[in-house]
Scaffold this motif. Structure first.
Motif, PDB file in Angstrom:
ATOM      1  N   TYR A 181       3.298  -7.523   3.991  1.00 18.05           N
ATOM      2  CA  TYR A 181       2.114  -7.191   3.186  1.00 18.05           C
ATOM      3  C   TYR A 181       2.424  -7.650   1.742  1.00 18.05           C
ATOM      4  CZ  TYR A 181      -1.707  -4.491   0.721  1.00 18.05           C
ATOM      5  OH  TYR A 181      -2.686  -4.026  -0.126  1.00 18.05           O
ATOM      6  N   ALA A 182       3.587  -6.759   1.250  1.00 17.23           N
ATOM      7  CA  ALA A 182       4.076  -7.015  -0.341  1.00 17.23           C
ATOM      8  C   ALA A 182       4.370  -8.430  -0.397  1.00 17.23           C
ATOM      9  CB  ALA A 182       5.044  -6.203  -0.627  1.00 17.23           C
ATOM     10  N   SER A 183       5.088  -9.080   0.452  1.00 16.97           N
ATOM     11  CA  SER A 183       5.333 -10.478   0.245  1.00 16.97           C
ATOM     12  C   SER A 183       4.163 -11.600   0.036  1.00 16.97           C
ATOM     13  CB  SER A 183       6.241 -10.923   1.212  1.00 16.97           C
ATOM     14  OG  SER A 183       6.599 -12.462   1.118  1.00 16.97           O
TER      15      SER A 183
ATOM     16  N   ILE B 173      -4.940 -10.385   2.819  1.00 19.28           N
ATOM     17  CA  ILE B 173      -4.351 -10.827   1.470  1.00 19.28           C
ATOM     18  C   ILE B 173      -5.141 -12.285   1.195  1.00 19.28           C
ATOM     19  CG2 ILE B 173      -2.551 -11.579   0.186  1.00 19.28           C
ATOM     20  CD1 ILE B 173      -2.440  -8.696   0.651  1.00 19.28           C
ATOM     21  N   LYS B 174      -5.229 -12.934   2.102  1.00 19.82           N
ATOM     22  CA  LYS B 174      -5.861 -14.220   1.840  1.00 19.82           C
ATOM     23  C   LYS B 174      -7.355 -14.139   1.608  1.00 19.82           C
ATOM     24  CE  LYS B 174      -6.806 -18.682   3.998  1.00 19.82           C
ATOM     25  NZ  LYS B 174      -8.402 -18.735   3.580  1.00 19.82           N
ATOM     26  N   ALA B 175      -7.965 -12.961   2.487  1.00 20.19           N
ATOM     27  CA  ALA B 175      -9.434 -12.841   1.929  1.00 20.19           C
ATOM     28  C   ALA B 175      -9.377 -12.230   0.652  1.00 20.19           C
ATOM     29  CB  ALA B 175      -9.975 -11.701   2.870  1.00 20.19           C
ATOM     30  N   VAL B 176      -8.627 -11.438  -0.010  1.00 18.14           N
ATOM     31  CA  VAL B 176      -8.632 -11.064  -1.303  1.00 18.14           C
ATOM     32  C   VAL B 176      -8.363 -12.198  -2.253  1.00 18.14           C
ATOM     33  CG1 VAL B 176      -7.721  -9.599  -2.896  1.00 18.14           C
ATOM     34  CG2 VAL B 176      -7.834  -8.672  -0.562  1.00 18.14           C
ATOM     35  N   SER B 177      -7.575 -12.998  -1.926  1.00 13.44           N
ATOM     36  CA  SER B 177      -7.126 -14.168  -2.687  1.00 13.44           C
ATOM     37  C   SER B 177      -8.443 -15.114  -2.852  1.00 13.44           C
ATOM     38  CB  SER B 177      -6.006 -14.843  -2.353  1.00 13.44           C
ATOM     39  OG  SER B 177      -5.734 -16.027  -3.014  1.00 13.44           O
TER      40      SER B 177
ATOM     41  N   ARG C 298       4.565   5.350   0.504  1.00 13.40           N
ATOM     42  CA  ARG C 298       5.574   4.174   0.784  1.00 13.40           C
ATOM     43  C   ARG C 298       6.350   3.841  -0.438  1.00 13.40           C
ATOM     44  NH1 ARG C 298       1.281  -0.256   3.471  1.00 13.40           N
ATOM     45  NH2 ARG C 298       0.575   0.991   5.117  1.00 13.40           N
ATOM     46  N   GLN C 299       7.408   3.458  -0.424  1.00  7.36           N
ATOM     47  CA  GLN C 299       8.208   2.549  -1.512  1.00  7.36           C
ATOM     48  C   GLN C 299       7.953   1.165  -1.691  1.00  7.36           C
ATOM     49  OE1 GLN C 299      12.179   4.061   0.013  1.00  7.36           O
ATOM     50  NE2 GLN C 299      12.312   4.987  -1.939  1.00  7.36           N
ATOM     51  N   ILE C 300       8.038   0.674  -2.808  1.00  5.75           N
ATOM     52  CA  ILE C 300       8.079  -0.664  -2.696  1.00  5.75           C
ATOM     53  C   ILE C 300       9.161  -1.304  -2.218  1.00  5.75           C
ATOM     54  CG2 ILE C 300       7.368  -2.607  -4.539  1.00  5.75           C
ATOM     55  CD1 ILE C 300       5.155  -0.652  -4.091  1.00  5.75           C
ATOM     56  N   PRO C 301       8.847  -2.314  -1.409  1.00  6.13           N
ATOM     57  CA  PRO C 301       9.914  -3.164  -0.440  1.00  6.13           C
ATOM     58  C   PRO C 301      10.208  -4.336  -1.999  1.00  6.13           C
ATOM     59  CG  PRO C 301       7.670  -3.812   0.445  1.00  6.13           C
ATOM     60  CD  PRO C 301       7.717  -2.545  -0.717  1.00  6.13           C
ATOM     61  N   LEU C 302      11.361  -4.515  -2.126  1.00  7.87           N
ATOM     62  CA  LEU C 302      11.933  -5.787  -2.992  1.00  7.87           C
ATOM     63  C   LEU C 302      12.133  -6.996  -2.066  1.00  7.87           C
ATOM     64  CD1 LEU C 302      14.634  -3.622  -4.888  1.00  7.87           C
ATOM     65  CD2 LEU C 302      12.175  -3.795  -5.416  1.00  7.87           C
ATOM     66  N   ILE C 303      11.292  -7.938  -2.678  1.00  4.96           N
ATOM     67  CA  ILE C 303      11.237  -9.320  -1.946  1.00  4.96           C
ATOM     68  C   ILE C 303      12.304 -10.185  -2.495  1.00  4.96           C
ATOM     69  CG2 ILE C 303       9.655 -11.126  -0.993  1.00  4.96           C
ATOM     70  CD1 ILE C 303       8.999  -8.297  -0.080  1.00  4.96           C
TER      71      ILE C 303
END
Length: 621
Positions: free
Chosen positions: A549-551, A493-497, A516-521
């Motif tokens: 990952y989502a967080s 995620i940091k590389a994408v950012s 996968r379902q989307i986890p709610l953070i």
């Protein structure tokens, strides 16, 4: 290495009966034989990493730094050998052999470990990394030649015999390079190994060459590992053949053979022999001279070659890394009787200290490549989304899974290939800049480091990026940029950012596997929106890796970000049936995320005549 020391007489070996039960004396010759075979194949792997193309860029600087990084430590090693020879007090060992061996041991730079450190610090493809790699390669090859000379002296009874052994080893090396290498290359062409990877027959011939070469060098009078190293050097690097061979053998070497070898090394290491103030004084002196010789020699040479002070010191500390290669050299000296147990422990401590200090010191000296992007992203203002109309629009996406390719291609086709339709109220042909980032996991494998060194060839051969480039050319996308990089899983995620900051992205789209379902953070706008629909989070359903990952993904704040959930979106083959088959619904509560979603939907509508429905949701007072 540390596990071997713990299993040895320094720690676990003090338990009564431990050594006889776990490492009985009768089993040690068999363990040593297997470990030696593993060491031969490890040196073959090191030889596969030797690519002379690395030296072509800035070869003058590389040769100067390598020479200075060997001459000064070699001289200091000779100086300290006088005191260590008296400490060893063994007249049966010729002082000339002891002197030469200490000089070589002090001047070693571990090329495989150096490459790994540069890859982890993202310095491998920088100017500092390129020069350090080339210097380390020259240093390593020179050190192996000197070590072969020392071993020839140890295994001979006189100077003439030692010269004969050394010249015979040189002649065998030339025979491999000028006779065996062309035949091996012809075999690669005939079996199609350059295009399709090494065939089973080629792998059989390769492993036979390694074993026969090790056998020949052992008969000549130098150690068997030199044969394995030479067998690796003659393997051509065209078509990433050396990388593909490494991928086939590295796991069993690094998981089975090398730990076994360094376990045996740990059994020889007796930390308890460092039992007097004089011995500890020599430990400190050896560490100081080893660091002083490498760091001062390489730093001064780099500075004289026109590099900055920070770059020069960084190269000096990187070249000071001894690593596993130093321990292998020390074990050769110990087995040959040049080093007794006490001097062996002193040198092992030096090797460990110089290796452990490399990464933190380099991070402190040369943080630019690692932290510049994060500093830049920290000063970017909070999300502000504006409709850019027909102006330039930049989209960044990450593709790491093959099953996400069809849906992402369909989405990119929607954004870049407008359909003229009489039902549409208006048509736009906006300029869209698409950046596709392909991230591969940086593991402990040597093949990953080899791929990073030849990243252009690795990207050219990558299947997913090749498909995307072909797709872009077919539909006439001019601004499709692809990039391949390596990083740990936790850094995706940091590389994408960071990449989105450099490319000026207006939006990041990350594909999410349909299973996968989307986890709610908790505490995020996504959670509040879903709760508005009456959906509550059940965190027990989601693997922790998905939650993290989502967080991490939704922690990106400098631009809009969306998770692209594929529900058969990539199954449509006809573009017209695709836009006729779906409509866009945007649940709108408020906030920057929802405004970004509306703008993205309107952008899709501007390219394709689809219906966009915005559902305004209001919470009860």
């Amino acid at each position: 290495v540390i596990a071997g020391i713990v299993l040895g007489p320094s720690v676990m070996g003090r338990i009564p009966g431990f050594k006889d039960a776990i490492f009985p004396t009768a089993s040690l010759p068999f363990i040593n034989l297997i470990a030696t075979i593993g060491l031969v194949f490890f040196l073959f792997q090191v030889g596969l990493e030797v690519d002379l193309r690395v030296v072509r860029r800035d070869w003058r600087k590389s040769i100067a730094i390598s020479f200075a990084g060997m001459a000064l430590p070699f001289g200091l090693g000779i100086a300290v050998s006088v005191g260590l020879y008296k400490l060893q007090d063994d007249p049966s060992v010729p002082f000339s052999s002891f002197l030469l061996f200490l000089g070589v041991a002090m001047s070693i730079t571990a090329f495989p470990v150096l490459a790994r450190i540069l890859a982890e610090l993202k310095l491998l493809r920088t100017k500092v990394g390129a020069i350090t790699m080339a210097s380390g390669l020259i240093n390593d090859c020179t050190a192996w030649v000197l070590l072969a000379l020392v071993v020839a002296l140890l295994n001979s009874s006189g100077g003439i015999e030692a010269l004969w052994v050394f010249l015979t080893a040189v002649g065998y090396s030339l025979f491999l390079i000028f006779c065996v290498r062309p035949l091996y290359r012809m075999l690669c062409v005939k079996t199609g190994s350059f295009q399709n990877g090494p065939s089973p027959f080629l792998m059989t011939v390769t492993l036979l060459i390694v074993l026969v070469s090790a056998f020949v060098t052992d008969i000549i009078g130098v150690h068997a590992i030199f044969g394995g190293f030479l067998a690796g050097v003659i393997v051509p690097h065209e078509g990433d053949l050396a990388i593909k061979i490494t991928e086939k053998i590295e796991d069993i070497i690094n998981i089975v053979f090398l730990p076994l070898y360094f376990t045996l090394s740990g059994l020889k290491t007796q930390i308890g022999l460092l039992d007097t103030g004089v011995v500890w004084g020599y430990v400190i002196l050896v560490i100081f001279l080893a660091c002083f010789g490498k760091i001062v020699g390489c730093t001064a040479a780099a500075k004289l070659c026109g590099m900055t002070t920070r770059e020069s010191f960084t190269i000096g500390f990187l070249m000071n890394c001894k690593g596993l290669v130093e321990l292998i050299v020390l074990n050769i000296g110990h087995d040959a009787g040049v080093l007794n147990d006490q001097v062996f422990v002193i040198m092992v401590v030096m090797a460990l200290v110089t290796t452990f200090m490399t990464t933190p010191v380099v991070l402190w000296l040369y943080p630019d490549e690692r932290f510049t992007n994060s500093k830049a992203s920290s000063v970017i203002p909070t999300m502000v989304y504006e409709d850019t109309g027909n102006e330039h629009y930049c989209l960044v996406t990450m593709l790491n899974r093959v099953d996400a390719v069809p849906s992402m291609i369909a989405l990119l086709r929607l954004l870049t290939n407008p359909v003229q339709d009489e039902k549409a109220k208006y048509q736009m042909n906006p300029k869209i800049d698409i950046h596709v980032l392909r991230l591969l996991e940086l593991t402990q494998r040597a093949s990953d480091v080899m791929k990073i060194r030849d990243l252009r060839e690795t990207e050219r051969q990558d299947t997913i990026l090749s498909v995307l480039r072909a797709f872009g050319s077919l539909i006439g996308v001019d601004d499709l940029h692809t990039r391949l990089d390596f990083c740990p899983l936790t850094g995706y995620i940091k590389a994408v950012s960071d990449y989105s900051v450099r490319s000026g992205a207006d939006m990041i789209v990350l594909p999410w596997p349909p299973t996968r379902q989307i986890p709610l953070i908790e505490g995020t706008q996504t959670q509040s929106q879903m709760e508005t629909f009456g959906v509550t989070a059940d965190r027990q359903k989601y693997p922790m890796a998905d939650v993290e990952y989502a967080s991490s993904a939704f922690s990106i704040s400098h631009t809009a970000l969306g998770l692209f959930i594929d529900r058969g979106f990539g199954d449509y083959q006809d573009t017209r049936s695709l836009f006729e088959a779906f409509q866009i619904v945007v649940p709108f509560v408020g906030g920057p995320d929802d405004r970004a979603a509306v703008l993205f939907a309107l952008r899709l509508q501007s390219v394709y005549p689809v219906n966009v429905t915005v559902v305004r949701l209001e919470t009860e007072p």
